[in-house]
Design an enzyme around this catalytic site. Structure first.
Site, PDB file in Angstrom:
ATOM      1  N   SER A 179       0.841  -1.199   0.000  1.00  0.00           N
ATOM      2  CA  SER A 179       0.000   0.000   0.000  1.00  0.00           C
ATOM      3  C   SER A 179       0.883   1.258   0.000  1.00  0.00           C
ATOM      4  O   SER A 179       1.663   1.457  -0.930  1.00  0.00           O
ATOM      5  CB  SER A 179      -0.959  -0.053   1.187  1.00  0.00           C
ATOM      6  N   ASP A 232     -10.050  -5.479  -3.665  1.00  0.00           N
ATOM      7  CA  ASP A 232      -9.484  -4.482  -2.752  1.00  0.00           C
ATOM      8  C   ASP A 232     -10.322  -3.209  -2.782  1.00  0.00           C
ATOM      9  O   ASP A 232     -10.435  -2.548  -3.810  1.00  0.00           O
ATOM     10  CB  ASP A 232      -8.046  -4.211  -3.228  1.00  0.00           C
ATOM     11  N   HIS A 269      -7.395  -5.920   0.570  1.00  0.00           N
ATOM     12  CA  HIS A 269      -6.202  -5.103   0.837  1.00  0.00           C
ATOM     13  C   HIS A 269      -5.438  -5.591   2.070  1.00  0.00           C
ATOM     14  O   HIS A 269      -4.430  -4.998   2.443  1.00  0.00           O
ATOM     15  CB  HIS A 269      -6.660  -3.646   1.059  1.00  0.00           C
TER      16      HIS A 269
END
Lengths: 293, 293
Positions: free
Chosen positions: B157, B235, B270
């Protein structure tokens, strides 16, 4: 119509992890659990795969091991489901049940309490050996993926105590049992004495029914078990005498019981880092007993 | 005498995990980090092994991935060290720096801030590419286990953004780069705009120096990179347009750059469950670039 409410569905190692909850008549509360279905189950139509039940240690929810124990990787590869129940009923208004990490909420010791006020709801043995399997293995949504006749059990610390005692108290229910740093002789350690006094009362004979070392002593000579235990030699609770691993080995030797392997792992502590290191071998141990290897 | 204070030493997958801290002149604060040394390093005398640096995402400390990412298993098997730095300086009295999950503490975006008050201490690019490797690779205690000439970088991320931008901004420093669900085009997403405005000011041209897609566009045609990206198709942040994965692919195509693989993984979110599923492949990707496979 499923008996379980799905709070989350998460893709993991090619399979699916479900965060579930259901109302339990046994504990009188909602009960949370996680269920991992490997790719081998997620066929069309569904395939029934064997189940490994993992019982967590003090303070844990079903999420801790799901996130840190790393069972999903070998379970995916070998084709086992993994069931992570909770460590106690939650949300009850029992005075003192949330004050200590080692008694009350998240510290059920996986038995049926006989002493009020805990006896009304802390019935984790009945929940785990009767209500939950009945409900889950016949569930409209999840039942078709699970083979309720092929089940093994494992656990960590208090959950290792739970795995060993449920395995020994319910012959034939689990094809194998393994444990990471289990409390094997709770009648003789501080954690166990506190819990047993609170849940079972002052009579020590009743405690012995939930003590793995005591239960092994009573087995008939030559009895074949299927048990694997890993114990870290750097584990602070082992050093403090809470786990008493040698008492299990001693009971096995005295009773002349077979099929119990106890391994001491140099330098490992009590944490999930220890568990994650050896979880693949425990999943493989269960997979062998469940006919997958 | 080591520059690092060891807060914990934990056995993991046959190797050792160190929780460390050291005073950083660059960030003006103590900086935490975790370091995993595989068995291949822990010989007598010590053996220098290559290093994989993992940059964490928003809200994380070095511990999250250490516990949940499951890099230690393949790193142990393949013989890499894994270095988990922190996500920002901590403990500074900057007004507002602890109010949001996506700006300030644990949200440095791995750049050197140029705007007061952040410019005084939020110098994570200098910390990660200069101070920390200088200190660690020459450290009396840990240096002998680490090969500072063989280093790869990865991240999740915001940490995927960090890995990609540091890799692109410092050619030759890292032998490969991989990323899980990276923010590849921060100049055009809400997270990035907020962070860059706060750390770099209003001038958008300055932002582009820290945008992976923009940096790729500037590369010479035919340039050989060594990049692997995994992106879950389930995600939520990808769906919300925070990650903009396709912009990296587009930049690679427009610039005519080679060696960038972007994979979309059906159904994955995610979370660390996504990362743990693919972390072994990312460690293998780094191991190949580092000459171990």
């Amino acid at each position: 119509m499923s008996s379980f409410e799905t709070k989350a569905t998460i893709r993991s190692f090619g399979g699916k992890l479900f965060k579930l909850t259901h109302p339990s008549p046994t504990t009188t509360t909602p009960m949370a659990l996680n269920l991992y279905l490997p790719p081998a189950a997620l066929t069309t139509p569904p395939s029934r795969v064997p189940v490994l039940i993992y019982l967590s240690g003090l303070t844990c929810t079903p999420d801790n091991c799901t996130e840190k124990g790393f069972f999903q990787s070998p379970a995916s590869r070998l084709g086992l489901a993994v069931l992570y129940p909770d460590t106690s009923p939650r949300g009850l208004d029992i005075p003192g049940s949330k004050d200590a990490y080692d008694f009350g909420e998240a510290a059920s010791f996986y038995l049926d309490a006989t002493v009020p006020p805990y006896s009304a709801a802390y019935k984790m043995e009945t929940y785990l050996t009767s209500e939950l399997p009945s409900l889950l293995f016949s569930d409209a949504e999840f039942g078709p993926y699970l083979d309720g006749d092929r089940v093994s059990i494992t656990g960590h610390s208090m959950g290792g105590h739970g795995a060993l005692t449920l395995y020994l108290r319910h012959p034939g229910m689990y094809q194998s049992c393994s444990a990471f740093a289990p409390i094997v002789n709770p009648t003789e350690c501080a954690w166990g004495v506190k819990a047993f006094r609170g849940y079972l009362g002052k009579e020590r004979e009743a405690w012995k029914e939930h003590d793995a070392a005591e239960l092994v002593r009573r087995l008939e000579r030559g009895k074949e078990l299927r048990v694997l235990v890993d114990q870290g030699k750097g584990d602070q609770f082992y050093k403090e005498g809470q786990l008493r691993t040698e008492e299990l080995e001693f009971a096995v030797a005295v009773a002349g019981v077979k099929g119990v392997e106890v391994r001491y792992q140099e330098g490992y502590d009590h944490s999930y880092f220890f568990m994650a290191t050896f979880s693949e071998e425990h999943v493989e141990f269960a997979a062998k007993a469940l006919g997958l290897l």
